[in-house]
Design a protein around this motif. Structure first.
Motif, PDB file in Angstrom:
ATOM      1  N   GLN A 276      25.287  12.493  -5.317  1.00 31.38           N
ATOM      2  CA  GLN A 276      26.240  12.088  -4.394  1.00 31.38           C
ATOM      3  C   GLN A 276      27.101  13.288  -3.754  1.00 31.38           C
ATOM      4  O   GLN A 276      27.939  13.940  -4.378  1.00 31.38           O
ATOM      5  CB  GLN A 276      27.556  11.187  -5.064  1.00 31.38           C
ATOM      6  CG  GLN A 276      26.917  10.204  -5.872  1.00 31.38           C
ATOM      7  CD  GLN A 276      25.960   8.980  -5.386  1.00 31.38           C
ATOM      8  OE1 GLN A 276      26.256   8.907  -4.078  1.00 31.38           O
ATOM      9  NE2 GLN A 276      25.666   8.458  -5.863  1.00 31.38           N
TER      10      GLN A 276
ATOM     11  N   GLY B 120      36.710  12.110  -3.376  1.00 34.49           N
ATOM     12  CA  GLY B 120      36.797  11.841  -4.834  1.00 34.49           C
ATOM     13  C   GLY B 120      36.784  10.360  -5.134  1.00 34.49           C
ATOM     14  O   GLY B 120      37.001   9.908  -6.400  1.00 34.49           O
TER      15      GLY B 120
ATOM     16  N   ALA C 289      36.433  14.673 -11.856  1.00 37.50           N
ATOM     17  CA  ALA C 289      35.539  13.418 -11.748  1.00 37.50           C
ATOM     18  C   ALA C 289      34.477  13.155 -12.920  1.00 37.50           C
ATOM     19  O   ALA C 289      34.349  11.961 -13.622  1.00 37.50           O
ATOM     20  CB  ALA C 289      34.494  13.746 -10.729  1.00 37.50           C
TER      21      ALA C 289
ATOM     22  N   ARG D 292      41.827  26.991  -0.149  1.00 42.86           N
ATOM     23  CA  ARG D 292      40.947  26.832  -1.534  1.00 42.86           C
ATOM     24  C   ARG D 292      41.692  27.659  -2.739  1.00 42.86           C
ATOM     25  O   ARG D 292      41.930  27.276  -3.750  1.00 42.86           O
ATOM     26  CB  ARG D 292      39.531  27.387  -1.289  1.00 42.86           C
ATOM     27  CG  ARG D 292      38.558  27.580  -2.627  1.00 42.86           C
ATOM     28  CD  ARG D 292      37.671  26.088  -2.758  1.00 42.86           C
ATOM     29  NE  ARG D 292      37.359  26.176  -4.289  1.00 42.86           N
ATOM     30  CZ  ARG D 292      36.355  25.183  -4.514  1.00 42.86           C
ATOM     31  NH1 ARG D 292      35.663  24.694  -3.904  1.00 42.86           N
ATOM     32  NH2 ARG D 292      35.665  25.531  -5.749  1.00 42.86           N
TER      33      ARG D 292
ATOM     34  N   LEU E 262      39.469  20.864   3.068  1.00 42.46           N
ATOM     35  CA  LEU E 262      38.522  21.971   2.626  1.00 42.46           C
ATOM     36  C   LEU E 262      37.054  21.469   3.034  1.00 42.46           C
ATOM     37  O   LEU E 262      36.269  22.464   3.330  1.00 42.46           O
ATOM     38  CB  LEU E 262      38.374  21.780   1.008  1.00 42.46           C
ATOM     39  CG  LEU E 262      39.622  22.600   0.230  1.00 42.46           C
ATOM     40  CD1 LEU E 262      39.452  22.264  -1.155  1.00 42.46           C
ATOM     41  CD2 LEU E 262      39.632  23.906   0.783  1.00 42.46           C
ATOM     42  N   ILE E 263      36.578  20.351   3.276  1.00 38.50           N
ATOM     43  CA  ILE E 263      35.206  19.977   3.254  1.00 38.50           C
ATOM     44  C   ILE E 263      34.980  20.546   4.666  1.00 38.50           C
ATOM     45  O   ILE E 263      33.781  21.367   4.940  1.00 38.50           O
ATOM     46  CB  ILE E 263      34.881  18.389   3.246  1.00 38.50           C
ATOM     47  CG1 ILE E 263      34.912  18.220   1.521  1.00 38.50           C
ATOM     48  CG2 ILE E 263      33.393  18.200   3.488  1.00 38.50           C
ATOM     49  CD1 ILE E 263      34.453  17.159   1.197  1.00 38.50           C
TER      50      ILE E 263
ATOM     51  N   LYS F 298      29.697  24.173   7.552  1.00 36.99           N
ATOM     52  CA  LYS F 298      29.080  22.682   7.416  1.00 36.99           C
ATOM     53  C   LYS F 298      28.544  22.054   8.745  1.00 36.99           C
ATOM     54  O   LYS F 298      28.182  20.909   8.483  1.00 36.99           O
ATOM     55  CB  LYS F 298      30.326  21.929   6.808  1.00 36.99           C
ATOM     56  CG  LYS F 298      30.934  22.431   5.660  1.00 36.99           C
ATOM     57  CD  LYS F 298      30.286  21.875   4.357  1.00 36.99           C
ATOM     58  CE  LYS F 298      30.779  22.550   3.247  1.00 36.99           C
ATOM     59  NZ  LYS F 298      31.748  21.674   2.379  1.00 36.99           N
TER      60      LYS F 298
ATOM     61  N   CYS G 277      32.129  21.769  -5.295  1.00 32.25           N
ATOM     62  CA  CYS G 277      33.367  20.696  -5.821  1.00 32.25           C
ATOM     63  C   CYS G 277      34.500  21.153  -6.302  1.00 32.25           C
ATOM     64  O   CYS G 277      34.169  21.496  -7.400  1.00 32.25           O
ATOM     65  CB  CYS G 277      32.846  19.401  -6.333  1.00 32.25           C
ATOM     66  SG  CYS G 277      33.810  17.983  -6.324  1.00 32.25           S
ATOM     67  N   VAL G 278      35.665  20.710  -5.796  1.00 34.46           N
ATOM     68  CA  VAL G 278      36.919  21.442  -6.642  1.00 34.46           C
ATOM     69  C   VAL G 278      37.375  20.734  -7.710  1.00 34.46           C
ATOM     70  O   VAL G 278      38.170  20.525  -8.576  1.00 34.46           O
ATOM     71  CB  VAL G 278      37.967  21.569  -5.621  1.00 34.46           C
ATOM     72  CG1 VAL G 278      38.550  20.552  -4.943  1.00 34.46           C
ATOM     73  CG2 VAL G 278      38.992  22.746  -5.992  1.00 34.46           C
TER      74      VAL G 278
ATOM     75  N   ARG H 186      24.384  22.216   6.117  1.00 37.67           N
ATOM     76  CA  ARG H 186      24.965  23.730   6.507  1.00 37.67           C
ATOM     77  C   ARG H 186      24.471  24.005   7.845  1.00 37.67           C
ATOM     78  O   ARG H 186      23.394  23.231   8.081  1.00 37.67           O
ATOM     79  CB  ARG H 186      24.561  24.683   5.687  1.00 37.67           C
ATOM     80  CG  ARG H 186      24.957  24.639   4.151  1.00 37.67           C
ATOM     81  CD  ARG H 186      26.573  24.961   4.359  1.00 37.67           C
ATOM     82  NE  ARG H 186      26.941  24.746   2.648  1.00 37.67           N
ATOM     83  CZ  ARG H 186      27.579  24.022   2.118  1.00 37.67           C
ATOM     84  NH1 ARG H 186      27.383  22.677   2.328  1.00 37.67           N
ATOM     85  NH2 ARG H 186      28.105  24.071   0.953  1.00 37.67           N
TER      86      ARG H 186
ATOM     87  N   THR I  28      32.550   8.719  -4.438  1.00 40.78           N
ATOM     88  CA  THR I  28      31.496   9.545  -5.307  1.00 40.78           C
ATOM     89  C   THR I  28      31.486   9.256  -6.752  1.00 40.78           C
ATOM     90  O   THR I  28      30.509   8.858  -7.280  1.00 40.78           O
ATOM     91  CB  THR I  28      31.853  11.317  -5.014  1.00 40.78           C
ATOM     92  OG1 THR I  28      33.163  11.352  -5.239  1.00 40.78           O
ATOM     93  CG2 THR I  28      31.240  11.935  -3.815  1.00 40.78           C
TER      94      THR I  28
ATOM     95  N   PHE J 272      27.411  18.862  -8.068  1.00 39.04           N
ATOM     96  CA  PHE J 272      28.572  19.205  -7.464  1.00 39.04           C
ATOM     97  C   PHE J 272      28.445  20.269  -6.443  1.00 39.04           C
ATOM     98  O   PHE J 272      29.415  20.991  -6.098  1.00 39.04           O
ATOM     99  CB  PHE J 272      29.653  19.606  -8.575  1.00 39.04           C
ATOM    100  CG  PHE J 272      30.041  18.332  -9.305  1.00 39.04           C
ATOM    101  CD1 PHE J 272      30.788  17.395  -8.864  1.00 39.04           C
ATOM    102  CD2 PHE J 272      29.382  18.157 -10.774  1.00 39.04           C
ATOM    103  CE1 PHE J 272      30.964  16.262  -9.608  1.00 39.04           C
ATOM    104  CE2 PHE J 272      29.721  17.110 -11.356  1.00 39.04           C
ATOM    105  CZ  PHE J 272      30.442  15.889 -10.725  1.00 39.04           C
ATOM    106  N   GLY J 273      27.203  20.646  -6.042  1.00 31.85           N
ATOM    107  CA  GLY J 273      27.214  21.710  -5.200  1.00 31.85           C
ATOM    108  C   GLY J 273      27.061  23.082  -5.911  1.00 31.85           C
ATOM    109  O   GLY J 273      26.849  22.928  -7.168  1.00 31.85           O
TER     110      GLY J 273
ATOM    111  N   ARG K  12      31.837  26.923  -2.409  1.00 35.11           N
ATOM    112  CA  ARG K  12      32.248  25.619  -1.881  1.00 35.11           C
ATOM    113  C   ARG K  12      31.704  24.565  -2.782  1.00 35.11           C
ATOM    114  O   ARG K  12      31.804  23.323  -2.387  1.00 35.11           O
ATOM    115  CB  ARG K  12      31.758  25.557  -0.372  1.00 35.11           C
ATOM    116  CG  ARG K  12      32.346  26.548   0.478  1.00 35.11           C
ATOM    117  CD  ARG K  12      32.245  26.212   1.998  1.00 35.11           C
ATOM    118  NE  ARG K  12      33.257  25.163   2.294  1.00 35.11           N
ATOM    119  CZ  ARG K  12      33.608  25.106   3.689  1.00 35.11           C
ATOM    120  NH1 ARG K  12      33.253  25.882   4.346  1.00 35.11           N
ATOM    121  NH2 ARG K  12      34.603  24.356   3.875  1.00 35.11           N
TER     122      ARG K  12
ATOM    123  N   TRP L 277      39.498  27.478   5.308  1.00 36.53           N
ATOM    124  CA  TRP L 277      38.925  27.094   3.807  1.00 36.53           C
ATOM    125  C   TRP L 277      39.272  28.273   2.907  1.00 36.53           C
ATOM    126  O   TRP L 277      39.802  27.906   1.780  1.00 36.53           O
ATOM    127  CB  TRP L 277      37.527  27.138   3.836  1.00 36.53           C
ATOM    128  CG  TRP L 277      36.947  26.889   2.506  1.00 36.53           C
ATOM    129  CD1 TRP L 277      36.886  25.781   1.921  1.00 36.53           C
ATOM    130  CD2 TRP L 277      36.593  27.896   1.427  1.00 36.53           C
ATOM    131  NE1 TRP L 277      36.233  26.054   0.449  1.00 36.53           N
ATOM    132  CE2 TRP L 277      35.858  27.437   0.375  1.00 36.53           C
ATOM    133  CE3 TRP L 277      36.295  29.444   1.567  1.00 36.53           C
ATOM    134  CZ2 TRP L 277      35.459  28.066  -0.707  1.00 36.53           C
ATOM    135  CZ3 TRP L 277      35.985  30.045   0.635  1.00 36.53           C
ATOM    136  CH2 TRP L 277      35.433  29.319  -0.489  1.00 36.53           C
TER     137      TRP L 277
END
Ligand code: HEM
Length: 555
Positions: A373, A311, A482, A125, A113-114, A98, A476-477, A379, A314, A469-470, A474, A121
């Protein structure tokens, strides 16, 4: 500026050149290995006068979907291409970390995690993902409903107490959604009721203070906070550390409590995913119960802090932009209300009903398309890599050296004129699945067979042209959490109220840090709906003609 003005705000014909010396220096620093890549040349003021993602969009139209942006001694590769995005996020995901984002967030989220390094990670995860099991999300629908009803009750009270004969109140809906999302995250992730909708507390203030600092850091390119002594000398840094301590103390006591109250009976229920009979179905309970007392407290705290930050704003942002867009499109608002009226009764909401709220779901994903968002994913290449040829870049792609910093512009992808018809328009219908008898020509981009059963359009269906969510490992979990949360909140709000913007949409300026939000709130009149059925009769329906995202043809 807002959606409409942002994209029409085309590249100025003559930009001041970025200082040539700095470009030269950048090329020298990167060994010239990004040599063939187009370079965005702009004034440094472009980076500060308005949100960065607007300038990145202008340069995307000018230089194509992979270009180099140099400012000062720093260079970034800016990617606005689904094929290259897929490579970085999924196909060669572990070649990247990241980078700058981790540097900014580590002081807040530690090894969450981020910002986590890859080894941490991978381990975390694996532990956290099962916590977001579908049955957990379903169990959370009760929490989403309860918190949304609290917001609605507050609005109704404001209306009752107000002087407007027409039964409306004026509120900053962004602030209301922010409180609502905070309450939901608190209850869902660590079973703590902030109750920020109705009161203020030192913890709530500390959360907002920390978010404010995280945002400031993410727009400040020099990490001055790492300089020695700043945390004691600079007042905002002192405040930041005291806010952080308030939240950390709160999280530490919740973790301690969760460990002390661990019961084998609950563990069994969790193993069977029997959330309905658990008093506390939160993620913290899961993380503590399933791993026993040996979980490292510091790591748990980092995980909770990460989810609190990731969370909260966003989800608040997606709700804010959803109502902002609906307020400008009353016909679509009525269509959404008609759906809500026909699906929901006055009782509690269940998952089967949520499945039927198709138009509400499409509104949410369309709001995420227009206002992603975060608007940029960040990266850094851990090793040299070869980017594939993109959609409108050279076929052979580019070699990039280790250490290259990359901005994946989700905003550009989501508003790309190459993939979306009328990219700046709010058209939730563009995501609706074509019916069997309709032509699917040009529709390869949204192939439901790629992601059978997906309730919401996602990056797989859109082949990485839509990345709310990407994507890849990686991703979004909390994506399903959401999405359902936003669906419940929006549906319940629209069941009771209309939403009208106060003032012109252009006055709602955007600012951005980790999320796109408004500069000074989203002031709305919120009139109570009378005689819903009469309102529905007025609804004339919408031509649900489909639009296309012609993505996968590119791959
Ligand atoms: C990661 C968006 C809600 C927890 C991400 C990423 C995106 C994203 C784009 C990928 C970041 C990257 O690749 O660099 C959103 C949006 C949300 C939302 C738009 C709301 C509408 C949530 C919620 C939670 C959450 C509710 C937790 C309860 C996380 C975590 C990560 C993440 C932990 C890091 C995942 C990893 O690296 O393994 N989110 N998110 N997010 N999100 Fe979300």
């Amino acid at each position: 500026r807002c959606q409409s003005s942002s994209v029409d705000d085309k590249p100025k014909s003559k930009r001041r050149l970025l200082d040539n010396a700095s470009n030269l220096l950048t090329n020298l620093l990167s060994g010239g290995s990004l040599g063939a890549m187009p370079v965005a040349e702009g004034a440094v003021t472009d980076l500060f006068g308005r949100p960065l993602f607007f300038s990145l969009y202008d340069w995307f139209l000018e230089h194509g979907s992979v270009y180099k942006l140099a400012f000062g001694p720093k260079a970034f590769v800016v990617v606005s291409d689904p094929i290259v995005a897929r490579h970085i996020l999924r196909e060669n995901a572990f070649c990247y970390d990241k980078g700058v984002l981790a540097e900014i967030l580590k002081p807040i989220m530690g090894k969450g995690l981020i910002p986590a390094d890859l080894d941490t990670w991978k381990q975390r995860r694996k532990v956290i993902t099962p916590g977001f099991h579908a049955l957990f999300i379903e169990a959370m629908v009760g929490v989403f409903t309860k918190c949304s009803e609290r917001t609605i009750f507050k609005l109704e009270e404001l209306i009752e107490r107000g002087e407007h004969a027409e039964k409306y109140t004026i509120v900053d809906l962004e602030a209301e959604f922010s409180n609502l999302a905070l309450d939901i995250i608190g209850l869902g992730v660590f079973n703590f009721d902030f109750d920020s909708v109705t009161k203020e507390s030192p913890v709530i203030k500390a959360v907002y203070g920390t978010l404010f600092e995280a945002e400031h850091r993410s727009t400040f390119y020099i990490p001055y906070w790492n300089l020695p002594l700043t945390r004691w000398i600079v007042p905002r840094q002192r405040k930041f550390h005291s806010d952080l301590k308030v939240i950390n103390d709160c999280l530490d006591s919740l973790i301690k409590n969760a460990k002390e109250t661990r019961q084998e009976a609950d563990v069994e229920k969790l193993q069977q995913r029997d959330y309905s009979s658990l008093k506390d179905a939160s993620l913290l309970r899961f993380l503590v119960d399933m791993r026993g007392a040996d979980v490292d407290d510091r790591q748990l705290r980092d995980d909770l802090m990460t989810m609190l930050i990731a969370g909260h704003e966003t989800t608040a942002a997606v709700l804010t932009w959803s109502v902002f867009l609906l307020a400008q499109n009353p016909t679509k608002m009525r269509k959404a209300q008609a759906e809500v009226d026909s699906v929901l009764n006055n009782g509690t909401i269940n998952v089967d009903q949520l499945k039927k709220l198709e138009y509400i779901r499409l509104i949410i994903v369309e709001a995420l398309r227009l206002y992603p968002q975060p608007p940029l994913l960040i990266r850094r290449a851990l090793r040299p890599d070869k980017l594939p040829g993109g959609y409108n870049g050279p076929k052979e792609g580019y070699e990039i050296p280790a250490g290259t910093d990359i901005f994946l512009s989700i905003y550009n992808l989501h508003r790309s004129p190459y993939f979306w018809d009328r990219p700046d328009e709010f058209e939730p219908e563009r995501f609706s699945v074509p019916k069997m008898d309709e032509s699917i020509e040009g529709w390869a981009g949204f192939d439901p067979d790629r992601s059978p059963g997906a309730m919401y359009p996602n990056e797989i269906i859109a082949d990485f042209a839509f990345l709310p969510f990407g994507g890849g490992p990686r991703k979004c979990v909390g994506d399903q959490f959401a999405l359902l949360e936003s669906t419940v909140a929006l549906a319940l709000l629209l069941r009771k109220f209309d939403v009208e913007l106060r003032g012109s949409p252009d006055e709602v300026e955007m600012v951005t840090g980790a999320t796109i939000h408004t500069k000074s709130g989203c002031a709305c009149a919120v009139p109570q709906r009378y005689g819903c059925s009469a309102g529905n009769k007025k609804h004339t329906g919408i031509n649900a003609s489909m639009q296309t995202a012609r993505v996968s043809k590119a791959s």
